[in-house]
Design a protein around this motif. Structure first.
Motif, PDB file in Angstrom:
ATOM      1  N   SER A  83       1.475  14.358  -9.018  1.00 20.36           N
ATOM      2  CA  SER A  83       2.383  15.515  -8.977  1.00 20.36           C
ATOM      3  C   SER A  83       2.958  15.809 -10.354  1.00 20.36           C
ATOM      4  O   SER A  83       3.037  16.971 -10.776  1.00 20.36           O
ATOM      5  CB  SER A  83       3.537  15.254  -8.009  1.00 20.36           C
ATOM      6  OG  SER A  83       3.056  14.894  -6.759  1.00 20.36           O
ATOM      7  N   LYS A  91       0.808  -1.224   0.000  1.00 23.25           N
ATOM      8  CA  LYS A  91       0.000   0.000   0.000  1.00 23.25           C
ATOM      9  C   LYS A  91       0.846   1.281   0.000  1.00 23.25           C
ATOM     10  O   LYS A  91       0.517   2.257  -0.680  1.00 23.25           O
ATOM     11  CB  LYS A  91      -1.015   0.005   1.145  1.00 23.25           C
ATOM     12  CG  LYS A  91      -0.431  -0.065   2.525  1.00 23.25           C
ATOM     13  CD  LYS A  91      -1.562  -0.132   3.546  1.00 23.25           C
ATOM     14  CE  LYS A  91      -0.969  -0.310   4.930  1.00 23.25           C
ATOM     15  NZ  LYS A  91      -1.959  -0.646   5.910  1.00 23.25           N
ATOM     16  N   GLU A  92       1.959   1.261   0.749  1.00 28.13           N
ATOM     17  CA  GLU A  92       2.807   2.469   0.808  1.00 28.13           C
ATOM     18  C   GLU A  92       3.351   2.805  -0.586  1.00 28.13           C
ATOM     19  O   GLU A  92       3.363   3.978  -0.980  1.00 28.13           O
ATOM     20  CB  GLU A  92       3.989   2.271   1.760  1.00 28.13           C
ATOM     21  CG  GLU A  92       3.636   2.301   3.223  1.00 28.13           C
ATOM     22  CD  GLU A  92       3.213   0.949   3.759  1.00 28.13           C
ATOM     23  OE1 GLU A  92       3.230  -0.027   2.972  1.00 28.13           O
ATOM     24  OE2 GLU A  92       2.845   0.863   4.940  1.00 28.13           O
ATOM     25  N   THR A 106       6.384  14.715  -1.329  1.00 28.26           N
ATOM     26  CA  THR A 106       5.812  13.363  -1.271  1.00 28.26           C
ATOM     27  C   THR A 106       6.924  12.341  -1.035  1.00 28.26           C
ATOM     28  O   THR A 106       6.838  11.475  -0.162  1.00 28.26           O
ATOM     29  CB  THR A 106       5.070  13.020  -2.585  1.00 28.26           C
ATOM     30  OG1 THR A 106       4.095  14.024  -2.819  1.00 28.26           O
ATOM     31  CG2 THR A 106       4.398  11.674  -2.523  1.00 28.26           C
ATOM     32  N   LEU A 107       8.000  12.489  -1.816  1.00 26.39           N
ATOM     33  CA  LEU A 107       9.139  11.575  -1.675  1.00 26.39           C
ATOM     34  C   LEU A 107       9.765  11.688  -0.287  1.00 26.39           C
ATOM     35  O   LEU A 107      10.124  10.685   0.333  1.00 26.39           O
ATOM     36  CB  LEU A 107      10.201  11.932  -2.717  1.00 26.39           C
ATOM     37  CG  LEU A 107      10.111  11.195  -4.053  1.00 26.39           C
ATOM     38  CD1 LEU A 107      11.150  11.732  -5.005  1.00 26.39           C
ATOM     39  CD2 LEU A 107      10.327   9.704  -3.852  1.00 26.39           C
ATOM     40  N   PHE A 153       2.556  15.100   0.326  1.00 30.54           N
ATOM     41  CA  PHE A 153       1.832  15.522  -0.868  1.00 30.54           C
ATOM     42  C   PHE A 153       0.951  16.743  -0.557  1.00 30.54           C
ATOM     43  O   PHE A 153       0.941  17.732  -1.300  1.00 30.54           O
ATOM     44  CB  PHE A 153       0.972  14.357  -1.382  1.00 30.54           C
ATOM     45  CG  PHE A 153       0.129  14.694  -2.568  1.00 30.54           C
ATOM     46  CD1 PHE A 153       0.670  14.686  -3.848  1.00 30.54           C
ATOM     47  CD2 PHE A 153      -1.217  15.018  -2.424  1.00 30.54           C
ATOM     48  CE1 PHE A 153      -0.101  15.002  -4.955  1.00 30.54           C
ATOM     49  CE2 PHE A 153      -1.996  15.336  -3.522  1.00 30.54           C
ATOM     50  CZ  PHE A 153      -1.430  15.326  -4.791  1.00 30.54           C
ATOM     51  N   VAL A 210       0.483   4.024  -2.945  1.00 30.20           N
ATOM     52  CA  VAL A 210       0.148   5.435  -2.660  1.00 30.20           C
ATOM     53  C   VAL A 210       1.240   6.358  -3.193  1.00 30.20           C
ATOM     54  O   VAL A 210       0.961   7.387  -3.823  1.00 30.20           O
ATOM     55  CB  VAL A 210      -0.062   5.647  -1.137  1.00 30.20           C
ATOM     56  CG1 VAL A 210      -0.150   7.126  -0.796  1.00 30.20           C
ATOM     57  CG2 VAL A 210      -1.332   4.946  -0.684  1.00 30.20           C
ATOM     58  N   LEU A 211       2.492   5.963  -2.977  1.00 31.59           N
ATOM     59  CA  LEU A 211       3.612   6.787  -3.445  1.00 31.59           C
ATOM     60  C   LEU A 211       3.550   6.970  -4.965  1.00 31.59           C
ATOM     61  O   LEU A 211       3.652   8.097  -5.471  1.00 31.59           O
ATOM     62  CB  LEU A 211       4.956   6.151  -3.052  1.00 31.59           C
ATOM     63  CG  LEU A 211       6.200   6.882  -3.558  1.00 31.59           C
ATOM     64  CD1 LEU A 211       6.388   8.200  -2.828  1.00 31.59           C
ATOM     65  CD2 LEU A 211       7.443   6.022  -3.394  1.00 31.59           C
ATOM     66  N   GLN A 232       4.782   5.504   7.338  1.00 32.81           N
ATOM     67  CA  GLN A 232       5.171   5.844   5.962  1.00 32.81           C
ATOM     68  C   GLN A 232       3.999   6.348   5.117  1.00 32.81           C
ATOM     69  O   GLN A 232       4.132   7.330   4.398  1.00 32.81           O
ATOM     70  CB  GLN A 232       5.782   4.612   5.304  1.00 32.81           C
ATOM     71  CG  GLN A 232       6.680   4.944   4.144  1.00 32.81           C
ATOM     72  CD  GLN A 232       7.517   3.766   3.715  1.00 32.81           C
ATOM     73  OE1 GLN A 232       7.155   2.618   3.957  1.00 32.81           O
ATOM     74  NE2 GLN A 232       8.625   4.034   3.078  1.00 32.81           N
ATOM     75  N   MET A 233       2.883   5.660   5.248  1.00 32.59           N
ATOM     76  CA  MET A 233       1.706   6.056   4.453  1.00 32.59           C
ATOM     77  C   MET A 233       1.282   7.485   4.814  1.00 32.59           C
ATOM     78  O   MET A 233       1.052   8.321   3.944  1.00 32.59           O
ATOM     79  CB  MET A 233       0.565   5.076   4.758  1.00 32.59           C
ATOM     80  CG  MET A 233      -0.730   5.447   4.126  1.00 32.59           C
ATOM     81  SD  MET A 233      -0.845   4.811   2.496  1.00 32.59           S
ATOM     82  CE  MET A 233      -1.951   3.452   2.788  1.00 32.59           C
ATOM     83  N   THR A 271       3.804  10.026   3.500  1.00 31.79           N
ATOM     84  CA  THR A 271       3.715  10.220   2.046  1.00 31.79           C
ATOM     85  C   THR A 271       2.546  11.147   1.698  1.00 31.79           C
ATOM     86  O   THR A 271       2.701  12.106   0.939  1.00 31.79           O
ATOM     87  CB  THR A 271       3.522   8.862   1.331  1.00 31.79           C
ATOM     88  OG1 THR A 271       4.473   7.947   1.848  1.00 31.79           O
ATOM     89  CG2 THR A 271       3.690   8.980  -0.159  1.00 31.79           C
ATOM     90  N   PHE A 323       7.746   9.979   2.294  1.00 38.52           N
ATOM     91  CA  PHE A 323       7.914   8.527   2.137  1.00 38.52           C
ATOM     92  C   PHE A 323       9.215   8.085   2.806  1.00 38.52           C
ATOM     93  O   PHE A 323       9.256   7.091   3.535  1.00 38.52           O
ATOM     94  CB  PHE A 323       7.930   8.190   0.639  1.00 38.52           C
ATOM     95  CG  PHE A 323       8.080   6.730   0.348  1.00 38.52           C
ATOM     96  CD1 PHE A 323       6.988   5.879   0.437  1.00 38.52           C
ATOM     97  CD2 PHE A 323       9.301   6.190  -0.017  1.00 38.52           C
ATOM     98  CE1 PHE A 323       7.116   4.525   0.161  1.00 38.52           C
ATOM     99  CE2 PHE A 323       9.443   4.853  -0.291  1.00 38.52           C
ATOM    100  CZ  PHE A 323       8.347   4.012  -0.192  1.00 38.52           C
ATOM    101  N   LEU A 336       0.613   9.211  -6.003  1.00 39.28           N
ATOM    102  CA  LEU A 336       0.839  10.630  -5.694  1.00 39.28           C
ATOM    103  C   LEU A 336       1.933  11.239  -6.585  1.00 39.28           C
ATOM    104  O   LEU A 336       1.856  12.408  -6.955  1.00 39.28           O
ATOM    105  CB  LEU A 336       1.192  10.807  -4.216  1.00 39.28           C
ATOM    106  CG  LEU A 336       0.073  10.456  -3.234  1.00 39.28           C
ATOM    107  CD1 LEU A 336       0.499  10.692  -1.802  1.00 39.28           C
ATOM    108  CD2 LEU A 336      -1.180  11.266  -3.531  1.00 39.28           C
ATOM    109  N   ILE A 337       2.930  10.432  -6.921  1.00 44.25           N
ATOM    110  CA  ILE A 337       3.985  10.933  -7.826  1.00 44.25           C
ATOM    111  C   ILE A 337       3.393  11.202  -9.212  1.00 44.25           C
ATOM    112  O   ILE A 337       3.678  12.223  -9.839  1.00 44.25           O
ATOM    113  CB  ILE A 337       5.161   9.933  -7.903  1.00 44.25           C
ATOM    114  CG1 ILE A 337       6.011  10.072  -6.634  1.00 44.25           C
ATOM    115  CG2 ILE A 337       6.031  10.185  -9.130  1.00 44.25           C
ATOM    116  CD1 ILE A 337       7.184   9.147  -6.543  1.00 44.25           C
TER     117      ILE A 337
END
Lengths: 277, 162
Positions: free
Chosen positions: A25, A13-14, B79-80, B57, A17-18, B49-50, B53, B83, A21-22
């Motif tokens: 962006s 999931k992490e 965002t990065l 954002f 989501v990353l 982490q979630m 992130t 994370f 979102l990237i």
């Protein structure tokens, strides 16, 4: 199927989501010139600037005493210079009338205070406490007593955002005051550089750089900076000229917006900074 | 959790005001510390982490919209950063993370990654020295931010001593 998806989601999931979102962006990067986005940003920074203006006013009050002393000294120096310039002005007018040249018009100055600064490596911008209500329009040049600071980029009713010279999106036609050589100047993230200047051109460290009359944004000569170094690029026929701006972007607090009414005819002919996609 | 979300959003705005009005006054040789990073790392280390992130954002979005920087650039870098900060989240070592040199180290790492990422996104001209550029725009502000983050460590140590 749903179970597989849930297991997959729980495990990653992490990362999911990353990635999402990237992607969002990166998509947002392409919406910079979108009118709706511009409107939302104008409203948002207008509201925020209302608050920051109170804080910056408070900070400025503490500095006023020192500034007053400095201004008094500067005033005296300027008074002497004005006397001299007045003489030159009279001579200039007489000479121009002799050769029948069109004279430059007066440009209204709109005083403004910086309410917030966003100083990042490549995208320096400042928020000012004047907006469309004071007659500010996107594309107007912003100056201080030292020289050119930047260009108005976005405007709300009472606030505006300017992109300083230290912003990669601002490219300006400038010229060497001594040798009258024109070149495009931009911020490379580290220095202000005049690019593609032929090696044979007469440019020396210490030369003053001013805005060029060829510029569609700043059509009158305003000091920009001084040449500090010539990067002798080994290959090719062009040089890079490093310019140190006169304006100290970290210390400035007050600026003037040059209320230049853009020539629509000229704008349609040239692709200026503000129209750049 | 709802309280934590509320705090993380409420604290952002006063910190952004400080970041855009007072922090430029303490810039050293053009290196400006980033207080938003300290806030983001704090919440990412507390919530995972979630959370880090998504919060990165949101912070990036608000920053881009409010300050007029290149829309999307801060969103991506923050965002990065959230994370990466969230990667160090450990429920059993929360206190240890905040009371030791680990916190400034994570801030340094995140700030450097953030600045490098931002530089890459907004920097088109790499003809000047890339390493120097990354040092000046990545490491220097990162180190400055990291030094300032010791305030959080001191705050946590004091709070726990009472």
């Amino acid at each position: 199927m749903r179970r597989i998806f849930l297991i997959f989601w729980e495990s990653f999931k992490e990362y999911i989501v990353l990635v999402v979102l990237i992607v969002v962006s990166l998509t947002a990067l392409s919406f910079n010139q979108n009118k709706a986005v511009k409107n939302v940003r104008a409203a948002a920074f207008g509201t925020f600037a209302l608050v920051t203006s109170v804080v910056s006013d408070f900070i400025n009050v503490a500095k006023i005493k020192n500034e007053n002393e400095h201004l008094a000294e500067m005033n005296a120096e300027l008074m002497l210079q004005i006397n001299q310039l007045r003489q030159y002005g009279i001579e200039n007018r007489e000479l121009k009338s002799l050769i029948n040249l069109k004279d430059s018009t007066d440009y209204p100055l709109i005083p403004a205070t910086i309410v917030s600064k966003s100083l990042t490596g490549a995208q320096n911008s400042l928020t000012l406490n004047v907006g469309t209500n004071a007659g500010v329009r996107p594309g107007m040049p912003v100056i201080t007593d030292k020289g050119l600071t930047g260009i108005v980029f976005s405007v709300s009713d009472d606030y505006s955002i300017i992109r300083t010279l230290k912003n990669q999106n601002l490219k300006l036609t400038v010229k060497n005051e001594r040798s009258r050589i024109n070149a495009v100047m931009k911020w490379n993230g580290e220095y202000l550089v005049m690019i593609n200047v032929p090696k044979t051109y007469d440019v020396q460290p210490g030369d003053r750089i001013i805005t060029s009359e060829l510029s569609s944004i700043v059509p009158i000569p305003i000091p920009v900076g001084v040449v500090v170094k010539l990067n002798n690029v080994e290959r090719g026929i062009f040089n890079e000229v490093i310019v140190k701006p006169f304006v100290d972007f970290i210390r400035i607090e007050h600026v003037f917006i040059l209320g230049i009414v853009e020539s629509r005819q000229k704008n349609n002919l040239e692709l200026n900074f503000y129209n750049r996609k | 959790m709802r309280k934590e979300i509320l705090y993380s959003i409420i604290l952002f705005f006063p910190l952004l005001i400080v970041q855009t009005t007072i922090v430029p006054l303490i810039a050293i040789n053009g290196a400006v510390p980033d207080l938003i990073i300290i806030l983001l790392v704090t919440f990412a280390l507390r919530n995972g982490q979630m959370y880090g992130t998504v919060l990165g954002f949101v912070y990036g979005f608000l920053f881009d919209v409010i300050t007029g920087s290149f829309f999307g650039s801060t969103m991506l870098s923050k965002t990065l950063e959230g994370f990466i900060a969230g990667y160090f989240y450990n429920e059993n070592r929360l206190d240890h993370n905040f009371k030791s040199y680990i916190f400034p180290f994570i801030v340094l790492l995140c700030a450097s990654v953030d600045a490098v990422m931002y530089t890459f996104l907004t920097q088109i001209d790499f003809r000047s020295s890339l390493l120097l550029l990354l040092f000046e725009q990545g490491m220097l502000p990162g180190m400055y931010t990291s030094v300032l983050s010791f305030v959080v460590v001191i705050f946590y140590k004091r709070r726990s001593s009472f």
